[in-house]
Design a protein around this motif. Structure first.
Motif, PDB file in Angstrom:
ATOM      1  N   LEU A 284      -3.012   3.660  -2.813  1.00 12.62           N
ATOM      2  CA  LEU A 284      -2.970   2.611  -3.826  1.00 12.62           C
ATOM      3  C   LEU A 284      -2.604   1.294  -3.157  1.00 12.62           C
ATOM      4  O   LEU A 284      -1.767   1.258  -2.259  1.00 12.62           O
ATOM      5  CB  LEU A 284      -1.933   2.944  -4.898  1.00 12.62           C
ATOM      6  CG  LEU A 284      -2.068   4.297  -5.603  1.00 12.62           C
ATOM      7  CD1 LEU A 284      -0.886   4.513  -6.538  1.00 12.62           C
ATOM      8  CD2 LEU A 284      -3.387   4.374  -6.362  1.00 12.62           C
TER       9      LEU A 284
ATOM     10  N   GLU B 218      -4.590   9.892  -2.205  1.00 12.40           N
ATOM     11  CA  GLU B 218      -5.191   8.620  -2.604  1.00 12.40           C
ATOM     12  C   GLU B 218      -4.261   7.446  -2.294  1.00 12.40           C
ATOM     13  O   GLU B 218      -3.070   7.474  -2.622  1.00 12.40           O
ATOM     14  CB  GLU B 218      -5.502   8.630  -4.099  1.00 12.40           C
ATOM     15  CG  GLU B 218      -6.161   7.343  -4.594  1.00 12.40           C
ATOM     16  CD  GLU B 218      -6.400   7.348  -6.091  1.00 12.40           C
ATOM     17  OE1 GLU B 218      -6.965   6.365  -6.599  1.00 12.40           O
ATOM     18  OE2 GLU B 218      -6.005   8.330  -6.754  1.00 12.40           O
TER      19      GLU B 218
ATOM     20  N   ALA C 181       2.684   2.930 -11.228  1.00 15.41           N
ATOM     21  CA  ALA C 181       1.934   3.686 -10.226  1.00 15.41           C
ATOM     22  C   ALA C 181       2.693   4.901  -9.726  1.00 15.41           C
ATOM     23  O   ALA C 181       2.077   5.865  -9.247  1.00 15.41           O
ATOM     24  CB  ALA C 181       1.589   2.775  -9.047  1.00 15.41           C
TER      25      ALA C 181
ATOM     26  N   LYS D 282       0.861  -1.178   0.000  1.00 14.04           N
ATOM     27  CA  LYS D 282       0.000   0.000   0.000  1.00 14.04           C
ATOM     28  C   LYS D 282       0.901   1.232   0.000  1.00 14.04           C
ATOM     29  O   LYS D 282       1.912   1.265   0.714  1.00 14.04           O
ATOM     30  CB  LYS D 282      -0.917   0.006   1.217  1.00 14.04           C
ATOM     31  CG  LYS D 282      -1.914  -1.143   1.232  1.00 14.04           C
ATOM     32  CD  LYS D 282      -2.768  -1.136   2.478  1.00 14.04           C
ATOM     33  CE  LYS D 282      -3.750   0.006   2.479  1.00 14.04           C
ATOM     34  NZ  LYS D 282      -4.675  -0.040   3.632  1.00 14.04           N
TER      35      LYS D 282
END
Length: 248
Positions: free
Chosen positions: A28, A26, A44, A14
């Motif tokens: 991920l 946010e 990412a 995470k």
């Protein structure tokens, strides 16, 4: 340029960018049980990071792989470590290095959130339970297999028992449902028992914070719980704000 935090567990990574106030943008979540993990992580991340903090309870090889990927984009990378005391939190372990950094960071975030007695419960590969007093003193905890790990162990011992599926019920009339009921119920039983023992010890009922990938499934059985899915990242964000040394 941006600051990021990374929480590398046994099944997922995470990560999140920190906003201007040190809070999480946010979040991920990337599973790392497949060959596409490295590519997904690389996609990412932005091209350039100002700094990053990594907390890991995964294998050394996977930790190194994630660290090296982040370092291709990052000027500075810090590796979080459990400390005997930080920001008012005092851990119970005589040897703090033996307390998982994920538990430490979750408690750090929990204490900063409320400054009241809290039972911090993480549900991932294991179920971890830690009691923190209102003054920040960690009174210890417990570790047990998670419902998912219980199901896997039962399936390995008896292949006819499915490793997943079913619905947790009070009294099930189907094997898959019975397995879900028993394994979820075992975890809930530990949490409820820990709440009762904590209340007996403290003279007050602590708040209950649930975090981790498996915690959402237990929520219906624990209506008094506060769901904090990114608690470890919250703690890591706080850790990163306290001037910890760069180690990579």
């Amino acid at each position: 340029m941006s600051r990021w935090v990374f929480d590398l567990g046994n099944t997922r990574l995470k990560c999140a960018r920190l906003d201007a106030h040190g809070g999480l943008a946010e979040v991920l979540a990337l599973g790392h049980d497949g060959a596409s993990f490295a590519q997904a992580l690389a996609q990412a991340l932005p091209d350039s990071l100002e700094s990053a903090c990594l907390a890991s309870v995964a294998s050394p090889a996977l930790t190194t792989a994630v660290r090296d990927t982040v370092l291709t984009r990052c000027r500075r990378l810090s590796m979080a470590r459990t400390q005997a005391r930080l920001d008012g939190l005092v851990v119970a372990y005589e040897d703090p290095s033996r307390l998982g950094v994920d538990r430490f960071l979750a408690m750090l975030a929990a204490y900063r959130r409320a400054r009241r007695a809290t039972l911090v419960v993480g549900v991932g590969t294991a179920v971890t339970v830690d009691l923190v007093r209102a003054d920040g003193l960690h009174l210890g905890g417990s570790i047990a297999p998670s419902p998912r790990l219980m199901r896997q162990a039962l399936h390995q011992a008896a292949a006819q028992l499915p490793a997943q599926g079913g619905q947790a019920l009070d009294f099930a009339a189907d094997t898959a449902d019975a397995l879900a009921s028993g394994c979820d119920g075992a975890a809930v039983g530990l949490i409820v028992h820990s709440l009762e023992r904590a209340q007996a010890r403290l003279g007050e009922r602590p708040q209950l914070l649930l975090h981790g990938g498996g915690s959402e499934a237990l929520q219906p059985w624990l209506p008094q719980a506060e769901y904090a899915p990114s608690l470890v990242l919250e703690g890591l964000a706080r850790w990163s704000m306290l001037g910890q040394p760069v180690t990579a």
